[in-house]
Scaffold this active site. Sequence first.
Site, PDB file in Angstrom:
ATOM      1  N   SER A   1       0.849  -1.185   0.000  1.00 23.25           N
ATOM      2  CA  SER A   1       0.000   0.000   0.000  1.00 23.25           C
ATOM      3  C   SER A   1       0.893   1.247   0.000  1.00 23.25           C
ATOM      4  CB  SER A   1      -0.953  -0.038   1.190  1.00 23.25           C
ATOM      5  OG  SER A   1      -1.995   0.890   1.021  1.00 23.25           O
TER       6      SER A   1
ATOM      7  N   ASP B   1      -8.462  -5.016  -6.474  1.00 22.35           N
ATOM      8  CA  ASP B   1      -8.103  -3.876  -5.637  1.00 22.35           C
ATOM      9  C   ASP B   1      -8.589  -2.607  -6.319  1.00 22.35           C
ATOM     10  OD1 ASP B   1      -6.997  -1.907  -4.081  1.00 22.35           O
ATOM     11  OD2 ASP B   1      -4.936  -2.643  -4.216  1.00 22.35           O
TER      12      ASP B   1
ATOM     13  N   HIS C   1      -7.118  -5.553  -2.042  1.00 21.36           N
ATOM     14  CA  HIS C   1      -5.944  -4.873  -1.494  1.00 21.36           C
ATOM     15  C   HIS C   1      -5.165  -5.792  -0.564  1.00 21.36           C
ATOM     16  CE1 HIS C   1      -3.795  -1.100  -1.194  1.00 21.36           C
ATOM     17  NE2 HIS C   1      -3.861  -1.082   0.110  1.00 21.36           N
TER      18      HIS C   1
END
Length: 715
Positions: free
Chosen positions: A571, A656, A688
């Site tokens: 991330s 995602d 994600h």
Amino acid sequence: MKQVNLLLMSAAMTLASCGGTKEAGQQDAAALIERSDIKIEGKRMTPEALWAMGRIGGVAVSPDEKQIAYSVAYYSVSQNKSNNEIFVMNADGSGNTQITRDAWQESQPTWFKDGKKIAFLCNESGSSQVWEMNPDGSDRKQLTRYDGDIEGFSFSPDGKKLLFIAQVKTVKSTADKYPDLPKATGIIVTDLMYKHWDEWVTTAPHPFVADFDGNAINNVKDILEGLPYESPMKPWGGIEQLAWSPASDKVAFTCRMKTGLAYAISTDSDIYEYDVNKGGFINLCKKDGKDSDNKNEMAGYDTNPQYSPDGKYIAWQSMERDGYEADLNRLCIMDRATGEKHFVSQAFESNVDAFLWNKDSQSIYFIGVWHGETQIYNINLADGNKLTQLTNGMYDYASLALCGDKMVAKRHSMSMGDEIYSLPLQYGSDFAEATQLTFENKPIYDQLEMGKVEARWMKTTDGKQMLTWVIYPPQFDPNKKYPTLLFCEGGPQSPVSQFWSYRWNFQIMAANDYIIVAPNRRGLPGFGVEWNEAISGDYGGQCMKDYFTAIDEVAKEPYVDKDRLGCVGASFGGFSVYWLAGHHDKRFKAFIAHDGIFNMEMQYLETEEKWFANWDMGGAYWEKNNATAQRTFANSPHKFVDKWDTPILCIHGEKDFRILANQAMAAFDAAVMRGVPAELLIYPDENHWVLKPQNGVLWQRTFFEWLDKWLKPAK
């Protein structure tokens, strides 16, 4: 080895015995039998050992506070799915008994009917419904037959009503518009928030209230009937975002009454109160449901209401600023008689992550992170909001519940996953001493040797002190040299606390003979508001210097091989890897980026929650006179690919919708075209995160194969 085999065989049979059809049970038994074949060599953590561990979920204390019910999730790698079972134990941890043993998903255990029954969610009937059973697991009975899945539930204090969460359709499908094209797959979009987290948005969760006669529900009422809003809010919200009043006549709920573009750019949710008897609801955060003319301190996220036991007050978590999802999460209390609101957590310069009223309504317990540890605190409302820290140590606490003269909570660390503990409520000058109640994975831990976790404080380039966790390999030898990994945290404003992860697990990295350096760099909570907010609009600034400080400081140690440094993260951590790849000045010999931002201009338009991009990036890239935004986009990793010279592995999930998979594909393509060794791991069915067992094992194998290839000398 024998202990592990027995535990894992037990877990396999948990999914295979009684309940459901015989065929389903046999299939689960066959699929999970590999759990008994786990080989733990050299007492080192493996992906298979991680996925063999039971994961403790919801915890509930009985009304007489003599028993505790909780759920555990077990995973099958071969069958590529999980199953939940329910356990009951005495309040002191004795008499621990598994009360469900079947192929169905059983979760969210809740005591009701004066503790004579346990209610729970189960999908045995083909959809997720509320069931009941005796505390020994006998006399199972389905209580609801709602046309759709129930996602969460709560019985009213008087036991006469049921509050539950279910999805309602809010967007017309293509087939609705063109009935003669039932197989058309095209999605027609007319506004923003058409995708969220990992789904194309067609429904919204709504709260429902129904009468309950002890056996079934009737007179079901949708609190938000005809409205397109969410309550609880996607993607994280659950039953904790709704609450019953002690008198069973009101329901408080969290809602952001916005759709489309307005939803996409705002975090302004409010607490509403629904009148169960009369119908209708009011906004508790804003006068007449509107912002005040002067200052609205309820402009950000307001979530998770709880009524005080005496019914005089209602408390909730509150952020001040609209559009800032990582704003300081404060604890707000409202006097229900006067409507007066005030904040009571000012003495704690970090987030109130979860809270619980004391029985006397005079104090509140909460958990919050400070200096890399999530501890339990008490705010004494009767003594000027006096703040007292109750726990200490290298742990993270979660899921608070009162149980007699004790508190029950889950606890984990970098060396052990969640277990349930009890702590005395009578505290003095010393911190409360926790007693472990569950030992779900002890037979596995007993077969493993964990690496030492050490806290180190180091001076940053701007003269501040930064906490960095250093995790060493098991059987660490200071006379040897070890390859070392810089871990880059995501969020971007998520703490590097004593977390336990089944993917980004520091102990499995250490077990592969890596030293891990995990800094609490600029932009993380737990070190004051200024530290936490320093990252907004400055992704390529001080936070990156903090990364260099951490790895350079630890690299001075004689046992760190400076020629074998790696850098990994997901991330914002993935963004960090891509950015560092163009700025690291040959420090690192291998990179791994998972779900990271590569091209910030594309990310600004691709991500679904525009409030995040607006706040963190400072604005749009076309705002040429916006200095903050222009600095942000000038620091986009893709602009520095000409300096890439180090092998990189890019990982991403195609579901995602927070950071689209084309970011990883573009980074991989750029590396290959630059002649940089690269590898791409794409998951068509993951978001994600990586949630499916086989994908999780593949992730670990690919992760370490890549690092070993570039950071360990050929044997």
